[in-house]
Design a protein around this motif. Structure first.
Motif, PDB file in Angstrom:
ATOM      1  N   LYS A  71      35.259  37.118  31.225  1.00  0.00           N
ATOM      2  CA  LYS A  71      33.913  36.669  31.608  1.00  0.00           C
ATOM      3  C   LYS A  71      33.136  37.812  32.254  1.00  0.00           C
ATOM      4  CE  LYS A  71      34.536  31.846  31.474  1.00  0.00           C
ATOM      5  NZ  LYS A  71      34.157  30.537  31.882  1.00  0.00           N
ATOM      6  N   GLU A  72      33.816  38.553  33.109  1.00  0.00           N
ATOM      7  CA  GLU A  72      33.140  39.700  33.727  1.00  0.00           C
ATOM      8  C   GLU A  72      32.815  40.753  32.673  1.00  0.00           C
ATOM      9  OE1 GLU A  72      34.512  40.988  37.697  1.00  0.00           O
ATOM     10  OE2 GLU A  72      36.068  39.488  37.462  1.00  0.00           O
ATOM     11  N   THR A  73      33.748  40.942  31.735  1.00  0.00           N
ATOM     12  CA  THR A  73      33.540  41.967  30.705  1.00  0.00           C
ATOM     13  C   THR A  73      32.385  41.593  29.787  1.00  0.00           C
ATOM     14  OG1 THR A  73      35.913  42.357  30.758  1.00  0.00           O
ATOM     15  CG2 THR A  73      34.717  43.311  28.927  1.00  0.00           C
ATOM     16  N   ILE A  74      32.306  40.312  29.416  1.00  0.00           N
ATOM     17  CA  ILE A  74      31.215  39.876  28.534  1.00  0.00           C
ATOM     18  C   ILE A  74      29.872  40.092  29.230  1.00  0.00           C
ATOM     19  CG2 ILE A  74      30.163  37.845  27.448  1.00  0.00           C
ATOM     20  CD1 ILE A  74      33.022  36.895  26.779  1.00  0.00           C
ATOM     21  N   SER A  75      29.847  39.899  30.536  1.00  0.00           N
ATOM     22  CA  SER A  75      28.603  40.166  31.265  1.00  0.00           C
ATOM     23  C   SER A  75      28.200  41.631  31.098  1.00  0.00           C
ATOM     24  CB  SER A  75      28.779  39.832  32.751  1.00  0.00           C
ATOM     25  OG  SER A  75      29.120  38.475  32.893  1.00  0.00           O
ATOM     26  N   ILE A  76      29.189  42.529  31.080  1.00  0.00           N
ATOM     27  CA  ILE A  76      28.865  43.954  30.874  1.00  0.00           C
ATOM     28  C   ILE A  76      28.402  44.186  29.438  1.00  0.00           C
ATOM     29  CG2 ILE A  76      29.718  46.332  30.988  1.00  0.00           C
ATOM     30  CD1 ILE A  76      31.793  45.386  33.031  1.00  0.00           C
ATOM     31  N   TRP A  77      29.106  43.572  28.463  1.00  0.00           N
ATOM     32  CA  TRP A  77      28.655  43.706  27.063  1.00  0.00           C
ATOM     33  C   TRP A  77      27.182  43.300  26.947  1.00  0.00           C
ATOM     34  CZ3 TRP A  77      30.856  46.292  23.285  1.00  0.00           C
ATOM     35  CH2 TRP A  77      32.245  46.387  23.188  1.00  0.00           C
ATOM     36  N   ARG A  78      26.795  42.242  27.652  1.00  0.00           N
ATOM     37  CA  ARG A  78      25.409  41.757  27.530  1.00  0.00           C
ATOM     38  C   ARG A  78      24.412  42.717  28.171  1.00  0.00           C
ATOM     39  NH1 ARG A  78      27.325  36.226  29.824  1.00  0.00           N
ATOM     40  NH2 ARG A  78      27.929  35.093  27.953  1.00  0.00           N
ATOM     41  N   GLU A 116      35.970  26.051  33.169  1.00  0.00           N
ATOM     42  CA  GLU A 116      36.542  25.776  34.482  1.00  0.00           C
ATOM     43  C   GLU A 116      35.578  26.189  35.596  1.00  0.00           C
ATOM     44  OE1 GLU A 116      40.827  27.062  35.462  1.00  0.00           O
ATOM     45  OE2 GLU A 116      40.794  25.419  34.017  1.00  0.00           O
ATOM     46  N   ALA A 117      35.415  25.273  36.530  1.00  0.00           N
ATOM     47  CA  ALA A 117      34.493  25.547  37.633  1.00  0.00           C
ATOM     48  C   ALA A 117      34.936  26.814  38.349  1.00  0.00           C
ATOM     49  CB  ALA A 117      34.503  24.369  38.595  1.00  0.00           C
ATOM     50  N   GLY A 118      34.019  27.551  38.838  1.00  0.00           N
ATOM     51  CA  GLY A 118      34.383  28.770  39.565  1.00  0.00           C
ATOM     52  C   GLY A 118      34.316  29.963  38.657  1.00  0.00           C
ATOM     53  N   SER A 119      35.077  29.937  37.559  1.00  0.00           N
ATOM     54  CA  SER A 119      35.098  31.118  36.694  1.00  0.00           C
ATOM     55  C   SER A 119      33.742  31.310  36.012  1.00  0.00           C
ATOM     56  CB  SER A 119      36.197  31.000  35.648  1.00  0.00           C
ATOM     57  OG  SER A 119      35.840  30.093  34.654  1.00  0.00           O
ATOM     58  N   THR A 120      32.978  30.216  35.844  1.00  0.00           N
ATOM     59  CA  THR A 120      31.670  30.364  35.195  1.00  0.00           C
ATOM     60  C   THR A 120      30.726  31.187  36.076  1.00  0.00           C
ATOM     61  OG1 THR A 120      31.139  28.208  36.095  1.00  0.00           O
ATOM     62  CG2 THR A 120      31.732  28.260  33.786  1.00  0.00           C
ATOM     63  N   SER A 415      48.773  44.186  22.600  1.00  0.00           N
ATOM     64  CA  SER A 415      49.137  42.860  22.090  1.00  0.00           C
ATOM     65  C   SER A 415      48.010  42.169  21.321  1.00  0.00           C
ATOM     66  CB  SER A 415      49.630  41.966  23.240  1.00  0.00           C
ATOM     67  OG  SER A 415      50.713  42.577  23.901  1.00  0.00           O
ATOM     68  N   GLY A 416      47.184  42.980  20.705  1.00  0.00           N
ATOM     69  CA  GLY A 416      46.165  42.431  19.803  1.00  0.00           C
ATOM     70  C   GLY A 416      44.968  41.817  20.486  1.00  0.00           C
ATOM     71  N   HIS A 417      44.749  42.125  21.777  1.00  0.00           N
ATOM     72  CA  HIS A 417      43.585  41.484  22.405  1.00  0.00           C
ATOM     73  C   HIS A 417      42.855  42.369  23.402  1.00  0.00           C
ATOM     74  CE1 HIS A 417      45.313  40.266  26.453  1.00  0.00           C
ATOM     75  NE2 HIS A 417      46.406  40.634  25.811  1.00  0.00           N
ATOM     76  N   ALA A 418      43.010  43.691  23.299  1.00  0.00           N
ATOM     77  CA  ALA A 418      42.414  44.546  24.338  1.00  0.00           C
ATOM     78  C   ALA A 418      41.009  45.020  24.002  1.00  0.00           C
ATOM     79  CB  ALA A 418      43.316  45.748  24.606  1.00  0.00           C
ATOM     80  N   PHE A 419      40.621  44.956  22.717  1.00  0.00           N
ATOM     81  CA  PHE A 419      39.345  45.576  22.369  1.00  0.00           C
ATOM     82  C   PHE A 419      38.195  45.050  23.218  1.00  0.00           C
ATOM     83  CE2 PHE A 419      35.227  45.684  20.655  1.00  0.00           C
ATOM     84  CZ  PHE A 419      35.073  47.037  20.465  1.00  0.00           C
ATOM     85  N   LYS A 420      38.132  43.731  23.354  1.00  0.00           N
ATOM     86  CA  LYS A 420      36.976  43.121  24.025  1.00  0.00           C
ATOM     87  C   LYS A 420      36.801  43.633  25.444  1.00  0.00           C
ATOM     88  CE  LYS A 420      38.862  38.977  23.434  1.00  0.00           C
ATOM     89  NZ  LYS A 420      40.221  39.432  23.019  1.00  0.00           N
ATOM     90  N   PHE A 421      37.871  44.234  26.003  1.00  0.00           N
ATOM     91  CA  PHE A 421      37.827  44.701  27.387  1.00  0.00           C
ATOM     92  C   PHE A 421      37.440  46.179  27.488  1.00  0.00           C
ATOM     93  CE2 PHE A 421      40.641  41.045  27.207  1.00  0.00           C
ATOM     94  CZ  PHE A 421      40.170  40.261  28.255  1.00  0.00           C
TER      95      PHE A 421
END
Ligand SMILES: Cc1cc2nc3c(=O)[nH]c(=O)nc-3n(C[C@H](O)[C@H](O)[C@H](O)COP(=O)(O)OP(=O)(O)OC[C@H]3O[C@@H](n4cnc5c(N)ncnc54)[C@H](O)[C@@H]3O)c2cc1C
Length: 484
Positions: A71-78, A116-120, A415-421
């Motif tokens: 969630k924090e990373t997507i905020s940076i992508w945006r 989930e509340a909080g993480s949003t 493990s196939g999921h690091a790119f988004k970060f």
């Protein structure tokens, strides 16, 4: 610990997302950085996992740690002036597949986790815009269609248009509007280019083959040597060598520290399969702005076309055993036909993966693409590709010092999921280095990124003592992997 004022020289091996992001974070803090890459131009190699048209970006992980980080990373992508142009928030539509109770359960968890509340609170919108709706269950075909632009709705397959109805075998789905995809190759290049602009030195044709130890303190790593005999030294109060060699890491560890890693290392490559098809100009325009579509049952996923009309489709699964491209020959990525029958060194591949890539994989990918967009199944496959994950025991990454080698850090086990970060991987590496310009690792990160944690897991899984467990029992079926 070294702050920005203490200039050190860091050697980063590999320029995929881990290496590029780390190099940028270090130069931003004022350090000297030398990136050594085996490719011909110094950027990630053609056969690197980071070299791709597009990768999924999403935060609805079943693991709350990666969910919050995403969630924090997507905020940076945006919001990032450097990266936002490569991020496309088209949303991600998950469907459960047919008669899949496991898939249904996964969907429930996905929606709950995303909301989930909080993480949003960690999410920030694009500048000047509001956040899109959060994840929701799709209750009818009409709702599913509304996830797509109007022009393409009549061209969708029944696996989409009948979600929620009996006609699609009771298939369920959910839509996460706060995700999408990023231009993988372009974004990774842009990050390294920015590091270069800020002073990083990048050396191409540099296949690291050896680490160099201090003459006095034989446990202290002071530099590396390349296969063609060049030496590069880390230096200063906090100089380090940082290995970011992706799927080649296991082989590299075997070469540089055979006494420690000859029999095992806590990560191993698995081969994954990708195809592209070429749309014509009319299709390219019509199929624009589509969400990523993911089938939980089979691991199949596909994207909207890129600016040249190429559509990528792939399976996210436990993968296959297959020889990695020779690190000394940076070439284009392997395909289904090249190297198919090459020998597999069992100590270098994941024993959990199935032994061979099934020959009909490209056709199965095309068929699944046709379930989503029927007319695309009539196209010819434009290219196929084998791409490698570096799998850790439980899909947590490894960002830690190598045991008994001071000054040597490894960042990988993607493990196939690091790119988004990509926007934050370098911060995590700098946090492991103890740098003060980035937030410290949380106690959870400190633990799950550590070598000790992964070693213990490997022990529990009996991989330390029986590293060549039978592959025949392994299944290549897609599982409900939580982290892509
Ligand atoms: C098919 C596929 C689909 C994926 N989809 C997604 C997705 O949708 N979302 C997501 O978040 N992630 C996804 N991933 C995972 C993501 O691509 C990886 O997690 C990430 O790219 C790994 O980056 P890396 O830097 O560890 O490795 P790489 O990108 O492989 O980079 C390693 C670099 O090290 C260099 N190197 C290796 N050995 C040496 C050496 N000895 N000396 C010098 N240089 C060396 C290589 O040339 C290479 O450039 C996917 C991966 C694959 C394969």
């Amino acid at each position: 610990m070294a702050g920005p004022s203490a200039v050190s020289t860091y050697i980063v091996v590999g320029a995929g997302v881990f290496g590029a992001s780390t190099a940028l974070e270090l130069v931003k803090a004022g350090h000297k950085v030398t990136v050594l890459e085996r490719s011909q131009d110094g950027f990630h190699s053609p056969d690197a996992a980071s070299n791709d048209l597009n990768k999924i970006v999403r935060a609805d992980y079943s693991d709350p740690h990666y969910r919050d980080l995403a969630k924090e990373t997507i905020s940076i992508w945006r919001r990032s002036p450097l990266l936002s142009r490569f991020y496309h928030e088209t949303g991600v539509l998950f469907r459960s597949g047919h008669n899949s109770t496991e898939g249904d359960a996964y969907l429930d968890v996905g929606v709950a986790r995303a909301n989930e509340a909080g993480s949003t609170l960690l999410e920030q919108p694009h500048p000047g815009k509001k956040l899109k709706p959060s994840a929701y269950h799709i209750k009818s075909g009409e709702e599913a269609l509304r996830c797509f632009p109007p022009a393409v709705r009549p061209r969708l397959g029944e696996c989409i248009s009948k979600i929620g109805s009996r006609a699609a075998d009771g298939q369920q789905g959910y839509f996460n509007a706060r995700g999408g995809w990023a231009e993988a190759d372009h974004a990774t290049r842009a990050v390294l280019q920015e590091a270069i602009r800020l002073g990083a030195q990048v050396v191409s044709h540099a296949q690291v083959d050896e680490v160099l130890f201090d003459q006095g303190d034989k446990t202290r790593v002071v530099g590396v040597k390349t296969a063609d005999g060049r030496s590069f030294f880390a230096g200063g109060p906090d100089g380090h060598v940082i290995l970011c060699a992706g799927a080649w890491t296991r082989g590299l560890l075997k070469r540089i520290a055979p006494e420690q890693f000859d029999a095992w290392a806590p990560m191993a490559p698995t081969a994954q399969c990708v195809i592209t098809v070429q749309l014509d100009e009319e299709q390219r325009r019509a199929f624009k702005d589509l969400p990523v579509v993911f089938n939980i049952e089979t691991g199949f996923y596909c994207f909207e076309p890129d600016e040249h009309g190429l559509v990528k489709a792939a399976f996210h699964c436990e993968g296959y055993q297959r020889p990695l491209p020779d690190p000394s020959i940076p070439s284009t990525y392997p395909t289904f036909t090249t190297q198919q029958d090459g020998p597999v060194d069992e100590s270098l591949v994941s024993t959990r993966a199935a032994p061979r890539v099934p020959a009909d994989t490209p056709q199965r990918l095309l068929q699944e693409l046709g379930l989503v967009y029927p007319e695309l199944a009539k196209l010819k496959i434009d290219s196929d590709r084998i791409c490698f994950y570096s799998e850790s025991e439980d899909e947590n990454w490894i960002i830690d010092y190598l045991p008994r080698a001071k000054g040597l850090i490894l960042a990988g086990g993607d493990s196939g999921h690091a790119f988004k970060f990509l926007p934050i991987l370098g911060q995590l590496v700098c946090a492991r280095l103890g740098h003060s310009q980035v937030p410290s690792l949380t106690p959870h990160q400190d633990r799950v990124f550590s070598f000790a944690y992964h070693t213990e897991l490997a022990r529990q899984n009996e991989r330390v003592t029986s590293s060549s467990a039978s592959a025949s029992s392994s299944s290549a079926q897609a599982t409900l992997r939580g982290r892509l």
